[in-house]
Design an enzyme around this catalytic site. Structure first.
Site, mmCIF file in Angstrom:
data_model
loop_
_atom_site.group_PDB
_atom_site.id
_atom_site.type_symbol
_atom_site.label_atom_id
_atom_site.label_comp_id
_atom_site.label_asym_id
_atom_site.label_seq_id
_atom_site.Cartn_x
_atom_site.Cartn_y
_atom_site.Cartn_z
ATOM 1 N N LYS A 13 -7.519 6.401 9.484
ATOM 2 C CA LYS A 13 -8.889 5.780 9.718
ATOM 3 C C LYS A 13 -8.904 4.868 10.869
ATOM 4 O O LYS A 13 -9.809 5.087 11.882
ATOM 5 C CB LYS A 13 -9.391 5.211 8.266
ATOM 6 C CG LYS A 13 -9.461 6.101 7.036
ATOM 7 C CD LYS A 13 -9.956 5.355 6.021
ATOM 8 C CE LYS A 13 -9.255 4.192 5.398
ATOM 9 N NZ LYS A 13 -7.595 4.483 5.085
ATOM 10 N N ARG A 88 -14.898 0.511 -1.015
ATOM 11 C CA ARG A 88 -13.532 1.003 -1.525
ATOM 12 C C ARG A 88 -13.739 1.083 -2.800
ATOM 13 O O ARG A 88 -12.734 1.565 -3.524
ATOM 14 C CB ARG A 88 -12.338 0.044 -1.284
ATOM 15 C CG ARG A 88 -11.462 0.719 -0.394
ATOM 16 C CD ARG A 88 -10.422 -0.331 -0.239
ATOM 17 N NE ARG A 88 -9.158 -0.071 0.149
ATOM 18 C CZ ARG A 88 -8.895 -0.238 1.778
ATOM 19 N NH1 ARG A 88 -9.697 -0.485 2.609
ATOM 20 N NH2 ARG A 88 -7.479 0.189 2.135
ATOM 21 N N ARG A 127 4.386 3.212 9.895
ATOM 22 C CA ARG A 127 3.309 2.574 10.521
ATOM 23 C C ARG A 127 3.903 1.361 11.309
ATOM 24 O O ARG A 127 4.687 0.479 10.656
ATOM 25 C CB ARG A 127 2.357 2.407 9.856
ATOM 26 C CG ARG A 127 1.128 1.101 10.540
ATOM 27 C CD ARG A 127 -0.196 1.351 9.731
ATOM 28 N NE ARG A 127 -0.364 1.240 8.377
ATOM 29 C CZ ARG A 127 -1.272 1.416 7.522
ATOM 30 N NH1 ARG A 127 -2.426 1.943 8.077
ATOM 31 N NH2 ARG A 127 -1.090 1.392 6.223
ATOM 32 N N ARG A 160 3.617 -4.094 8.335
ATOM 33 C CA ARG A 160 2.721 -4.677 7.477
ATOM 34 C C ARG A 160 3.531 -4.976 6.420
ATOM 35 O O ARG A 160 4.246 -4.212 5.751
ATOM 36 C CB ARG A 160 1.661 -3.930 7.344
ATOM 37 C CG ARG A 160 0.308 -4.268 8.048
ATOM 38 C CD ARG A 160 -0.706 -3.200 8.002
ATOM 39 N NE ARG A 160 -1.184 -3.041 6.524
ATOM 40 C CZ ARG A 160 -2.338 -2.108 6.340
ATOM 41 N NH1 ARG A 160 -2.993 -1.500 7.345
ATOM 42 N NH2 ARG A 160 -2.463 -1.853 5.052
ATOM 43 N N ARG A 171 -0.657 1.578 -3.891
ATOM 44 C CA ARG A 171 -2.113 1.667 -2.826
ATOM 45 C C ARG A 171 -2.556 3.003 -3.188
ATOM 46 O O ARG A 171 -3.978 3.335 -3.118
ATOM 47 C CB ARG A 171 -1.814 1.230 -1.601
ATOM 48 C CG ARG A 171 -1.834 -0.249 -1.189
ATOM 49 C CD ARG A 171 -0.975 -0.669 -0.133
ATOM 50 N NE ARG A 171 -1.570 -0.261 0.948
ATOM 51 C CZ ARG A 171 -0.909 -0.010 2.164
ATOM 52 N NH1 ARG A 171 0.318 -0.027 2.367
ATOM 53 N NH2 ARG A 171 -1.711 0.573 3.187
#
Ligand code: ADP
Ligand code: ADP
Ligand code: ZN
Length: 214
Positions: A13, A88, A127, A160, A171
């Site tokens: 996203k 969300r 990531r 992160r 998640r």
């Protein structure tokens, strides 16, 4: 143009949002980025949000809704917006619809980016993000030119805190339970488009442009 990006964590996203914002000249509003900035600065909102973020849980609805509605009153949102990571939950979506209606506005398109679970896990674990400007990289798929250094601003690149295997699984579960019902919600509203997010960055972006129009 008022756009919403929907999809599981790691779907791409944020990566696509950068390109969409540039092409259609609308601000990219990422609730995750706003929370991370507040965490970094140690604001009261950041302190509250961190309790949830570190576990991979959602931050309470009312905190998020207020934050987004505040952000949308800023001048750069006059010609539209691109929301990444909001809404969300169905509750957030309902409240947001009421807010938009009061402003005689509406969501033009919800882009639902879908990717299978194995790829999502690989994308999240690999990531890396620039501490300074938030640009996103991936250790294998999209490494920076110089290891550990942001191509855009020269800032330091980090992982992160919630991109660990343990938090990632939670998640994904939270997405399934609390966010994926939004697909049905917007299906009923008739303004959702489904994008296959598994391909290369440019291929996914072309699919988005096809939906939005060049
Ligand atoms: P989200 O905002 O949905 O959580 P990101 O845009 O941060 O997802 O992307 C998650 C990770 O996957 C990042 O490391 C990013 O560089 C990488 N990535 C994004 N899109 C692609 C793609 N099309 N192919 C391969 N890797 C991608
Ligand atoms: P992802 O890469 O998982 O899509 P984000 O950067 O969008 O991650 O969000 C990171 C974290 O910030 C979430 O796990 C959640 O704790 C919090 N968060 C972001 N947006 C929302 C929202 N709309 N509602 C509740 N919590 C949110
Ligand atoms: Zn940077």
């Amino acid at each position: 143009m008022n756009l919403v990006l929907l999809g599981p964590p790691g779907a791409g996203k944020g990566t696509q949002a950068t390109k969409i914002a540039e092409k259609y000249n609308i601000p990219h509003i990422s609730t995750g980025d706003i929370f991370r900035k507040n965490v970094k600065e140690g604001t009261p909102l950041g302190k509250k949000a961190q309790e949830y973020m570190s576990k991979g849980e959602l931050v309470p609805d009312d905190l998020v809704i207020e934050l987004v509605e505040d952000r949308l009153t800023e001048d750069d949102c006059k010609g539209g917006f691109l929301l990444d990571g909001f809404p969300r939950t169905v509750y957030q979506a309902e409240k947001f619809d009421v807010y938009l209606k009061e402003k005689n506005s509406a969501i033009d398109k919800v882009l639902d980016i879908d990717v299978e679970k194995d790829i999502l896990i690989d994308r999240m674990i690999g990531r890396r993000v620039c501490k300074n400007c938030g640009a996103t990289y991936h250790v294998k798929n999209m490494p920076p030119k110089k290891e550990g250094i942001c191509d855009v601003c020269g800032g330091e690149i980090y992982q992160r805190a919630d991109d660990t295997l343990e938090t990632v699984s939670n998640r994904l579960q939270v997405y399934l339970e609390q966010t994926s019902p939004l697909i049905d919600y917007y299906e009923k509203a008739g303004n959702i488009a489904h994008i296959n997010g598994a391909g290369a960055l440019d291929k996914v972006f072309s699919e988005i442009v096809e939906v939005l129009g060049a």
